[in-house]
Design a protein around this motif. Structure first.
Motif, PDB file in Angstrom:
ATOM      1  N   GLY A 116     -15.257  82.613  88.738  1.00 25.53           N
ATOM      2  CA  GLY A 116     -14.425  82.498  87.797  1.00 25.53           C
ATOM      3  C   GLY A 116     -15.082  82.883  86.504  1.00 25.53           C
ATOM      4  N   GLY A 117     -15.947  83.405  86.426  1.00 30.38           N
ATOM      5  CA  GLY A 117     -16.919  83.751  85.303  1.00 30.38           C
ATOM      6  C   GLY A 117     -16.321  84.566  83.977  1.00 30.38           C
ATOM      7  N   ALA A 118     -15.130  85.028  84.302  1.00 26.70           N
ATOM      8  CA  ALA A 118     -14.772  85.963  83.259  1.00 26.70           C
ATOM      9  C   ALA A 118     -13.787  85.257  82.121  1.00 26.70           C
ATOM     10  CB  ALA A 118     -13.350  86.923  83.890  1.00 26.70           C
ATOM     11  N   VAL A 119     -13.186  84.162  82.462  1.00 28.95           N
ATOM     12  CA  VAL A 119     -12.243  83.630  81.433  1.00 28.95           C
ATOM     13  C   VAL A 119     -12.817  82.106  81.159  1.00 28.95           C
ATOM     14  CG1 VAL A 119     -10.216  85.115  81.934  1.00 28.95           C
ATOM     15  CG2 VAL A 119     -10.622  82.990  83.094  1.00 28.95           C
ATOM     16  N   ARG A 120     -12.111  81.726  80.206  1.00 27.53           N
ATOM     17  CA  ARG A 120     -12.222  80.119  79.615  1.00 27.53           C
ATOM     18  C   ARG A 120     -13.648  79.645  79.940  1.00 27.53           C
ATOM     19  NH1 ARG A 120      -7.680  77.267  78.813  1.00 27.53           N
ATOM     20  NH2 ARG A 120      -8.096  75.905  80.476  1.00 27.53           N
ATOM     21  N   LEU A 121     -13.820  78.277  80.390  1.00 22.32           N
ATOM     22  CA  LEU A 121     -15.227  77.991  80.765  1.00 22.32           C
ATOM     23  C   LEU A 121     -16.009  78.685  81.344  1.00 22.32           C
ATOM     24  CD1 LEU A 121     -14.282  74.061  81.391  1.00 22.32           C
ATOM     25  CD2 LEU A 121     -15.402  75.105  79.285  1.00 22.32           C
ATOM     26  N   GLY A 122     -15.439  79.389  82.385  1.00 25.95           N
ATOM     27  CA  GLY A 122     -16.457  80.212  83.143  1.00 25.95           C
ATOM     28  C   GLY A 122     -16.959  81.535  82.197  1.00 25.95           C
ATOM     29  N   ARG A 123     -16.261  81.864  81.384  1.00 26.42           N
ATOM     30  CA  ARG A 123     -16.696  83.105  80.604  1.00 26.42           C
ATOM     31  C   ARG A 123     -17.706  82.222  79.558  1.00 26.42           C
ATOM     32  NH1 ARG A 123     -16.024  87.461  76.912  1.00 26.42           N
ATOM     33  NH2 ARG A 123     -16.236  86.854  74.598  1.00 26.42           N
ATOM     34  N   ALA A 124     -17.602  81.101  79.008  1.00 23.72           N
ATOM     35  CA  ALA A 124     -18.735  80.410  78.102  1.00 23.72           C
ATOM     36  C   ALA A 124     -19.888  80.161  79.113  1.00 23.72           C
ATOM     37  CB  ALA A 124     -18.033  78.991  77.858  1.00 23.72           C
TER      38      ALA A 124
ATOM     39  N   ALA B 235     -23.482  81.935  78.094  1.00 19.24           N
ATOM     40  CA  ALA B 235     -24.498  80.714  77.820  1.00 19.24           C
ATOM     41  C   ALA B 235     -25.778  81.282  78.451  1.00 19.24           C
ATOM     42  CB  ALA B 235     -23.920  79.429  78.008  1.00 19.24           C
ATOM     43  N   LEU B 236     -25.490  81.474  79.920  1.00 22.47           N
ATOM     44  CA  LEU B 236     -26.556  81.925  80.688  1.00 22.47           C
ATOM     45  C   LEU B 236     -27.104  83.039  80.516  1.00 22.47           C
ATOM     46  CD1 LEU B 236     -25.060  80.760  84.047  1.00 22.47           C
ATOM     47  CD2 LEU B 236     -27.139  80.076  83.456  1.00 22.47           C
TER      48      LEU B 236
ATOM     49  N   ALA C 149      -9.312  91.008  85.677  1.00 17.00           N
ATOM     50  CA  ALA C 149     -10.234  92.075  85.947  1.00 17.00           C
ATOM     51  C   ALA C 149     -10.500  92.655  84.323  1.00 17.00           C
ATOM     52  CB  ALA C 149      -9.302  93.371  86.583  1.00 17.00           C
ATOM     53  N   ALA C 150      -9.553  92.780  83.425  1.00 14.05           N
ATOM     54  CA  ALA C 150      -9.975  93.140  81.927  1.00 14.05           C
ATOM     55  C   ALA C 150     -10.474  92.264  81.332  1.00 14.05           C
ATOM     56  CB  ALA C 150      -8.373  93.495  81.300  1.00 14.05           C
ATOM     57  N   PRO C 151     -10.389  90.927  81.268  1.00 15.23           N
ATOM     58  CA  PRO C 151     -11.303  90.035  80.837  1.00 15.23           C
ATOM     59  C   PRO C 151     -12.695  89.972  81.455  1.00 15.23           C
ATOM     60  CG  PRO C 151      -9.201  89.003  81.128  1.00 15.23           C
ATOM     61  CD  PRO C 151      -9.199  90.308  82.003  1.00 15.23           C
ATOM     62  N   ALA C 152     -12.636  90.322  82.679  1.00 19.85           N
ATOM     63  CA  ALA C 152     -14.049  90.377  83.298  1.00 19.85           C
ATOM     64  C   ALA C 152     -14.937  91.760  82.947  1.00 19.85           C
ATOM     65  CB  ALA C 152     -13.996  90.419  84.941  1.00 19.85           C
ATOM     66  N   GLN C 153     -14.036  92.559  82.592  1.00 21.09           N
ATOM     67  CA  GLN C 153     -15.009  93.751  81.805  1.00 21.09           C
ATOM     68  C   GLN C 153     -15.298  93.247  80.585  1.00 21.09           C
ATOM     69  OE1 GLN C 153     -12.160  97.078  82.223  1.00 21.09           O
ATOM     70  NE2 GLN C 153     -12.540  96.921  84.572  1.00 21.09           N
ATOM     71  N   GLN C 154     -14.504  92.721  79.870  1.00 21.61           N
ATOM     72  CA  GLN C 154     -14.898  92.379  78.508  1.00 21.61           C
ATOM     73  C   GLN C 154     -16.077  91.446  78.354  1.00 21.61           C
ATOM     74  OE1 GLN C 154     -13.676  93.685  75.406  1.00 21.61           O
ATOM     75  NE2 GLN C 154     -15.359  92.598  74.852  1.00 21.61           N
ATOM     76  N   THR C 155     -16.260  90.472  79.474  1.00 20.59           N
ATOM     77  CA  THR C 155     -17.121  89.561  79.418  1.00 20.59           C
ATOM     78  C   THR C 155     -18.581  90.171  79.775  1.00 20.59           C
ATOM     79  OG1 THR C 155     -15.536  87.789  80.036  1.00 20.59           O
ATOM     80  CG2 THR C 155     -18.022  87.321  80.632  1.00 20.59           C
ATOM     81  N   GLN C 156     -18.318  91.229  80.728  1.00 18.21           N
ATOM     82  CA  GLN C 156     -19.510  91.961  81.171  1.00 18.21           C
ATOM     83  C   GLN C 156     -20.101  92.794  80.040  1.00 18.21           C
ATOM     84  OE1 GLN C 156     -18.538  95.560  83.676  1.00 18.21           O
ATOM     85  NE2 GLN C 156     -20.699  95.387  84.604  1.00 18.21           N
ATOM     86  N   THR C 157     -19.257  93.263  79.093  1.00  8.28           N
ATOM     87  CA  THR C 157     -19.831  94.202  78.002  1.00  8.28           C
ATOM     88  C   THR C 157     -20.488  93.012  76.824  1.00  8.28           C
ATOM     89  OG1 THR C 157     -17.846  95.563  78.390  1.00  8.28           O
ATOM     90  CG2 THR C 157     -18.908  95.569  76.337  1.00  8.28           C
ATOM     91  N   ASP C 158     -19.767  91.917  76.991  1.00  7.28           N
ATOM     92  CA  ASP C 158     -20.348  90.975  75.933  1.00  7.28           C
ATOM     93  C   ASP C 158     -21.560  90.362  76.339  1.00  7.28           C
ATOM     94  OD1 ASP C 158     -18.107  91.284  74.433  1.00  7.28           O
ATOM     95  OD2 ASP C 158     -17.064  89.482  74.817  1.00  7.28           O
TER      96      ASP C 158
ATOM     97  N   GLU D  34     -18.753  74.613  74.532  1.00  8.81           N
ATOM     98  CA  GLU D  34     -20.390  74.417  74.093  1.00  8.81           C
ATOM     99  C   GLU D  34     -20.995  73.011  74.673  1.00  8.81           C
ATOM    100  OE1 GLU D  34     -17.930  75.253  72.104  1.00  8.81           O
ATOM    101  OE2 GLU D  34     -18.316  77.326  71.964  1.00  8.81           O
ATOM    102  N   ILE D  35     -19.956  71.901  74.608  1.00  2.95           N
ATOM    103  CA  ILE D  35     -20.882  70.945  75.283  1.00  2.95           C
ATOM    104  C   ILE D  35     -21.019  71.018  76.735  1.00  2.95           C
ATOM    105  CG2 ILE D  35     -20.217  68.325  75.777  1.00  2.95           C
ATOM    106  CD1 ILE D  35     -19.071  68.313  73.032  1.00  2.95           C
ATOM    107  N   VAL D  36     -20.106  71.880  77.228  1.00  2.00           N
ATOM    108  CA  VAL D  36     -20.413  71.686  78.827  1.00  2.00           C
ATOM    109  C   VAL D  36     -21.363  72.854  79.096  1.00  2.00           C
ATOM    110  CG1 VAL D  36     -19.334  72.775  80.893  1.00  2.00           C
ATOM    111  CG2 VAL D  36     -17.743  71.462  79.169  1.00  2.00           C
TER     112      VAL D  36
END
Ligand SMILES: NC(=O)c1ccc[n+]([C@@H]2O[C@H](COP(=O)([O-])OP(=O)(O)OC[C@H]3O[C@@H](n4cnc5c(N)ncnc54)[C@H](OP(=O)(O)O)[C@@H]3O)[C@@H](O)[C@H]2O)c1
Length: 244
Positions: A12-20, A24-25, A40-49, A216-218
């Protein structure tokens, strides 16, 4: 553990806490394998970021309710990166209709499949691929509310209580090569569809520290757990005292 250059799988690494957690990693120098379900689209954005932070990032979709799909995640990450050093079991479902009267067998099975069976199967596959003489780290994302038995989100609570206990059991089962720790979250992000005001109101009335947490605290606490080599079976409540 030095994080730079390590490979992390985040469910669940694409959105919300997973994206954060993914970012961070990546910021800490990890290569990231971003699992997602439907985003899918947020996953691509998170990948790019993540790639913009100078590391390698791949995305992979799998339905965590389907054990065959779950079984493809770690091998796919190994195919990309050679090995996986870190597993973050973040993905979960939190259905509104999950109360004592309305939860049925199908919802029970789905909650247990996504929230507890998938982290178990992924932990098994993670441990199996870890090369000899390599240290591994698992972090589970559970929920601090399980410290106070109540009847809201009935089966969700059981799955997250199970994940808390499984953290301690896996810490035994996978020692000495793998440490297994968890964070148990309180009011961190507003539920989808609610705004920050909703969370702040809730925090004022229920949280002793009278404020909500943050992604961020998480991520700070997860990075701390990942860099500690003598902590295992530890569950850190991040709830501002709400469930003391
Ligand atoms: N937010 C909080 O304040 C809070 C409080 C207590 C505990 N937690 C825990 O923290 C973690 C993250 O919370 P969150 O609020 O960021 O969660 P969220 O917004 O509900 O996101 C859930 C994540 O799980 C994935 N997912 C759900 N069902 C899936 C399935 N069948 N197959 C594949 N992926 C699936 C989703 O992926 P797709 O979108 O790609 O489908 C999404 O990335 C969860 O474990 C949650 O229980 C959060």
């Amino acid at each position: 553990m030095e994080l730079a250059g390590k490979v992390a799988v985040i469910t669940g690494g694409a959105v919300r806490l997973g994206r954060a957690l993914t970012l961070a990693l990546a910021q800490a120098g990890c290569h990231v394998f971003i699992h997602y379900g439907r985003s899918a689209a947020p996953a691509q954005q998170t990948q790019t970021d993540a790639q913009a932070l100078g590391i390698q990032a791949h995305i992979f979709s799998a339905d965590l309710a389907d054990p065959n799909a779950v079984s493809r995640i770690i091998p796919a990450a190994v195919a990309q990166f050679g090995q996986v050093d870190i597993l973050i079991n973040n993905a979960a479902i939190f259905p509104e209709e999950d109360n004592f009267s309305h939860t049925d067998a199908a919802l029970w099975d789905k909650l247990f499949a996504v929230n507890l069976r998938a982290p178990f199967l992924l932990s098994q596959a993670f441990a199996a691929q870890l090369p000899a003489n390599t240290q591994g780290k698992i972090i589970n994302i559970t929920d601090a509310r399980v410290r106070h038995p109540q009847t809201d989100h009935f089966v969700y609570r059981l799955t997250k209580g199970g994940l808390w206990q499984m953290t301690e059991m896996l810490a035994h089962a996978l020692a000495p090569r793998v440490t297994v720790n968890a964070v148990a979250l309180g009011a961190i992000l507003p539920p989808p569809g609610q705004d920050e005001g909703y969370l702040q109101n809730l925090a004022q009335t229920r949280v002793p520290l009278q404020r909500a947490g943050s992604a961020e605290i998480v991520t700070q606490n997860v990075l701390h757990l990942l860099t500690q080599d003598f902590l295992t079976g530890v569950v850190i409540p991040i709830d501002g005292g709400e469930f003391l």
